[in-house]
Design a protein around this motif. Sequence first.
Motif, PDB file in Angstrom:
ATOM      1  N   ILE A 178      53.348 -14.141   0.398  1.00 59.53           N
ATOM      2  CA  ILE A 178      52.509 -12.946   0.499  1.00 59.53           C
ATOM      3  C   ILE A 178      53.377 -11.736   0.806  1.00 59.53           C
ATOM      4  CG2 ILE A 178      50.572 -11.886   1.707  1.00 59.53           C
ATOM      5  CD1 ILE A 178      49.482 -14.688   2.184  1.00 59.53           C
ATOM      6  N   ASN A 180      56.382 -11.223  -0.149  1.00 61.72           N
ATOM      7  CA  ASN A 180      56.995 -10.803  -1.407  1.00 61.72           C
ATOM      8  C   ASN A 180      56.004 -10.089  -2.317  1.00 61.72           C
ATOM      9  OD1 ASN A 180      59.679 -11.375  -1.159  1.00 61.72           O
ATOM     10  ND2 ASN A 180      59.449 -13.492  -1.798  1.00 61.72           N
ATOM     11  N   ALA A 181      54.784 -10.638  -2.393  1.00 60.30           N
ATOM     12  CA  ALA A 181      53.785 -10.014  -3.260  1.00 60.30           C
ATOM     13  C   ALA A 181      53.496  -8.593  -2.787  1.00 60.30           C
ATOM     14  CB  ALA A 181      52.506 -10.846  -3.274  1.00 60.30           C
ATOM     15  N   GLN A 182      53.416  -8.386  -1.462  1.00 58.40           N
ATOM     16  CA  GLN A 182      53.124  -7.030  -0.973  1.00 58.40           C
ATOM     17  C   GLN A 182      54.336  -6.121  -1.117  1.00 58.40           C
ATOM     18  OE1 GLN A 182      50.233  -6.991  -1.099  1.00 58.40           O
ATOM     19  NE2 GLN A 182      49.039  -8.083   0.421  1.00 58.40           N
ATOM     20  N   ARG A 183      55.533  -6.684  -0.975  1.00 54.22           N
ATOM     21  CA  ARG A 183      56.718  -5.858  -1.212  1.00 54.22           C
ATOM     22  C   ARG A 183      56.716  -5.374  -2.652  1.00 54.22           C
ATOM     23  NH1 ARG A 183      61.569  -9.386  -0.119  1.00 54.22           N
ATOM     24  NH2 ARG A 183      62.856  -7.571  -0.510  1.00 54.22           N
ATOM     25  N   ALA A 184      56.318  -6.251  -3.579  1.00 53.98           N
ATOM     26  CA  ALA A 184      56.256  -5.856  -4.984  1.00 53.98           C
ATOM     27  C   ALA A 184      55.262  -4.725  -5.171  1.00 53.98           C
ATOM     28  CB  ALA A 184      55.876  -7.055  -5.856  1.00 53.98           C
ATOM     29  N   ARG A 185      54.264  -4.642  -4.280  1.00 54.87           N
ATOM     30  CA  ARG A 185      53.288  -3.549  -4.371  1.00 54.87           C
ATOM     31  C   ARG A 185      53.692  -2.375  -3.484  1.00 54.87           C
ATOM     32  NH1 ARG A 185      47.122  -4.761  -4.299  1.00 54.87           N
ATOM     33  NH2 ARG A 185      47.407  -6.208  -2.571  1.00 54.87           N
ATOM     34  N   GLY A 186      54.929  -2.342  -3.074  1.00 52.79           N
ATOM     35  CA  GLY A 186      55.449  -1.150  -2.411  1.00 52.79           C
ATOM     36  C   GLY A 186      55.415  -1.131  -0.900  1.00 52.79           C
ATOM     37  N   VAL A 187      55.035  -2.233  -0.248  1.00 58.62           N
ATOM     38  CA  VAL A 187      55.084  -2.258   1.212  1.00 58.62           C
ATOM     39  C   VAL A 187      56.532  -2.386   1.638  1.00 58.62           C
ATOM     40  CG1 VAL A 187      54.380  -3.499   3.279  1.00 58.62           C
ATOM     41  CG2 VAL A 187      52.839  -3.346   1.351  1.00 58.62           C
ATOM     42  N   PRO A 203      48.584  -6.228   5.684  1.00 57.24           N
ATOM     43  CA  PRO A 203      48.325  -6.840   4.366  1.00 57.24           C
ATOM     44  C   PRO A 203      48.880  -8.252   4.232  1.00 57.24           C
ATOM     45  CG  PRO A 203      49.354  -4.681   4.118  1.00 57.24           C
ATOM     46  CD  PRO A 203      49.421  -5.020   5.565  1.00 57.24           C
TER      47      PRO A 203
ATOM     48  N   ASP B  54      62.809  -8.207  -9.821  1.00 59.69           N
ATOM     49  CA  ASP B  54      62.111  -7.175  -9.053  1.00 59.69           C
ATOM     50  C   ASP B  54      62.923  -6.761  -7.832  1.00 59.69           C
ATOM     51  OD1 ASP B  54      60.100  -5.420  -8.600  1.00 59.69           O
ATOM     52  OD2 ASP B  54      58.703  -6.869  -7.738  1.00 59.69           O
ATOM     53  N   LEU B  56      63.457  -8.443  -5.277  1.00 58.67           N
ATOM     54  CA  LEU B  56      62.892  -8.985  -4.033  1.00 58.67           C
ATOM     55  C   LEU B  56      63.917  -9.880  -3.361  1.00 58.67           C
ATOM     56  CD1 LEU B  56      59.289  -9.815  -5.185  1.00 58.67           C
ATOM     57  CD2 LEU B  56      59.984  -8.078  -3.554  1.00 58.67           C
ATOM     58  N   ARG B  84      61.434  -1.069  -7.535  1.00 62.05           N
ATOM     59  CA  ARG B  84      60.087  -1.624  -7.590  1.00 62.05           C
ATOM     60  C   ARG B  84      59.024  -0.619  -7.999  1.00 62.05           C
ATOM     61  NH1 ARG B  84      62.257  -5.133  -3.924  1.00 62.05           N
ATOM     62  NH2 ARG B  84      61.843  -3.989  -2.033  1.00 62.05           N
ATOM     63  N   PHE B  91      52.570 -12.233  -9.197  1.00 56.20           N
ATOM     64  CA  PHE B  91      53.039 -13.553  -8.777  1.00 56.20           C
ATOM     65  C   PHE B  91      52.152 -14.666  -9.314  1.00 56.20           C
ATOM     66  CE2 PHE B  91      55.513 -11.120  -5.940  1.00 56.20           C
ATOM     67  CZ  PHE B  91      56.564 -11.929  -5.581  1.00 56.20           C
ATOM     68  N   GLN B  97      47.213 -12.307  -2.539  1.00 58.05           N
ATOM     69  CA  GLN B  97      47.687 -11.037  -2.001  1.00 58.05           C
ATOM     70  C   GLN B  97      46.553 -10.057  -1.694  1.00 58.05           C
ATOM     71  OE1 GLN B  97      50.082 -10.023  -5.380  1.00 58.05           O
ATOM     72  NE2 GLN B  97      48.716  -8.396  -6.022  1.00 58.05           N
ATOM     73  N   PHE B  99      43.634  -8.213   0.190  1.00 51.89           N
ATOM     74  CA  PHE B  99      43.360  -8.123   1.630  1.00 51.89           C
ATOM     75  C   PHE B  99      42.419  -6.994   2.011  1.00 51.89           C
ATOM     76  CE2 PHE B  99      45.586  -4.368   3.218  1.00 51.89           C
ATOM     77  CZ  PHE B  99      46.264  -3.985   2.085  1.00 51.89           C
ATOM     78  N   GLY B 110      48.681  -0.374  -4.108  1.00 52.52           N
ATOM     79  CA  GLY B 110      50.028  -0.225  -4.662  1.00 52.52           C
ATOM     80  C   GLY B 110      50.387   1.221  -4.967  1.00 52.52           C
ATOM     81  N   ASN B 113      51.059   3.215  -1.923  1.00 50.50           N
ATOM     82  CA  ASN B 113      52.354   2.902  -1.306  1.00 50.50           C
ATOM     83  C   ASN B 113      53.494   3.637  -1.981  1.00 50.50           C
ATOM     84  OD1 ASN B 113      51.747   1.161   0.788  1.00 50.50           O
ATOM     85  ND2 ASN B 113      51.543  -0.569  -0.605  1.00 50.50           N
ATOM     86  N   PHE B 114      53.364   3.820  -3.301  1.00 47.43           N
ATOM     87  CA  PHE B 114      54.445   4.479  -4.014  1.00 47.43           C
ATOM     88  C   PHE B 114      54.229   5.982  -4.093  1.00 47.43           C
ATOM     89  CE2 PHE B 114      55.231   0.147  -5.749  1.00 47.43           C
ATOM     90  CZ  PHE B 114      56.515   0.031  -5.262  1.00 47.43           C
ATOM     91  N   LEU B 162      50.040   0.244 -10.939  1.00 43.74           N
ATOM     92  CA  LEU B 162      51.344   0.848 -10.622  1.00 43.74           C
ATOM     93  C   LEU B 162      51.939   1.530 -11.851  1.00 43.74           C
ATOM     94  CD1 LEU B 162      52.968  -2.098  -8.614  1.00 43.74           C
ATOM     95  CD2 LEU B 162      51.969  -0.029  -7.674  1.00 43.74           C
TER      96      LEU B 162
END
Lengths: 268, 287
Positions: A178, A180-187, A203, B54, B56, B84, B91, B97, B99, B110, B113-114, B162
């Motif tokens: 999770i 990682n998934a939120q990091r991918a969404r910019g967290v 999140p 990505d 990550l 990113r 995923f 994811q 929430f 998303g 956040n950006f 995004l």
Amino acid sequence: MFNKILIGRFIPGHSLVHRLDARVKLIVSIAFIFVIFLATSWPSYLWASAFTLLVVMMTGLGLRVYLRGIRPLIYLMLFTTALQILFVTTGPIWWQWGWLKITEDGVVNGIAIFIRFLLIILISTVLTLTTAPLDLADAMEQLLQPLKKIGVPVAELALMLSIALRFIPTLLDEAEKIVNAQRARGVRFNEGNLLQRVKAFVPVLIPLFINAIKRAIELGDAMEARGYRGDVERTKYRQHHWQINDTVALLSFIIFSCALAWLRYIFG
Amino acid sequence: MAINFQEVGFTYQAGTPFASEGLHDVNFKIPLQQFTALIGHTGSGKSTTLQLLDGLTIPTVGKVEVLNQTLQADTLIKTTNQLREHVGLVFQFPEAQLFEDTVLADVMFGPLNFGASKTEAKQRAQEALRLVDLSAEFESQSPFDLSGGQMRRVAIAGVLALEPELLILDEPTAGLDPKGQADLMALFARLQQERHLTVVVVTHQMEFVAQYAQHVVVFEQGTVVKEGTPAEIFADSAWLRERQLDVPMVRQFTDLLTQKGVALTPTLDLDQLTDQIVAKIQGGRDV
Ligand SMILES: Nc1ncnc2c1ncn2[C@@H]1O[C@H](COP(=O)(O)OP(=O)(O)OP(=O)(O)O)[C@@H](O)[C@H]1O
Ligand SMILES: [Mg+2]
């Protein structure tokens, strides 16, 4: 970021310590916490450290693994030591600044506490590193058996413990996913001030809790569907057999403790 | 600059007793503004590759070049935040994811956040939800009251919002109904065409690979063993079956006919195959 947490992680192996009965290891680890208070003189600290080091070596896991296990607790240890050094104010004064003073007794006490702390952590780490969590839960259940007589639901408690232990790695893996998934969404974790950092975890925690609860309900349903009842006599899939090694280990610990008591008697 | 993996290796939990190898000696390219499919048996390293794309995770050895950024062992993970913004990664089982209180808020998360403004994020979110076929009435619902398939669509919308140049999807259709699977794949292919995106999809469904992919990369046991066009990859059915991979129906059918002595030009297109067979039948009748 979660997989760095080593406390409570089991590393499979075939060392003598790994093969010991979980009950022995559990008893020794708990007894050690009390026995270590017999150490009050340098010879006794040396003796206790030698014992601990020997056990650590016998696990065959290498010191690095242990150092990593200690790292998260180092601040707690240093904090306790600092408190001792600052607040024990008897004995010759080494350094003073206003009401703050560092005395010989304080420093000696501080070092003693630090060593005790370190040894206890090392022994507990030996226990968790070399014992499969479910074996540990079984051992606890067996050692708590006598409490059944006074109405403590030992079997249920042990089941709760095994389920909890069983799902720790699952939850950690899921948390990692999770995150990682939120990091991918910019967290951005580990960035910004404390409030921002805490907020970044919302999140992650919400889906994690929701999934954990869902999983708990599913597990409960599955157990009920198969007619699980905790209050009946259950047999065990894993049987524990007390072996000669276990007796030897327990005896060694008793000898170690007696020697520690003797050192205390001699050196005060 | 194309996306390029050079001698990439990645080890999970490197330097601990739990170290396990995810990838080794990986070399391949992903052409820009094309539809690329990654295929391979379970545990072959596809998901690990996507995380490297990505930023990550950072490769343990070798380097990954993606959108003007080079990632290698000494790259600081912080510098990958900027990457990113241009990469959208969906995923495996992205439902996990979700929430927020409402579907709309979750999809807006998303873009916000950006650094998108509230109005912009909302507009992008609504557009993304329409793309995945979720009507306006879903916007105010809680994502946790939706069915599994609907949750999947919300999660995908959350990444589409995004507006990435590079869209990466890890088994996006796994566990959906057949129509939902076809619709989603068609959507990704359409977005790729219309918006000139670079799309990378991991999938086990060779029919989709044959239908949409322009480039295929085959993974086996943590490394890339073959890359090429679908025609090249599916040319050797026996090789694929050895790797426990499926072969598209059209190709299987052609193989069976060829075995029976009917000479056909290999194709992955159903219409072309039909034309060939029809031509043969007519040819046979005329003689
Ligand atoms: N979090 C992790 N920790 C340790 N090892 C991992 C982790 N995730 C994956 N691996 C290992 O890395 C290898 C590649 O895994 P990966 O998830 O990339 O496979 P995959 O091709 O995506 O498989 P699937 O089709 O099942 O999703 C596997 O051998 C796996 O055991
Ligand atoms: Mg995967």
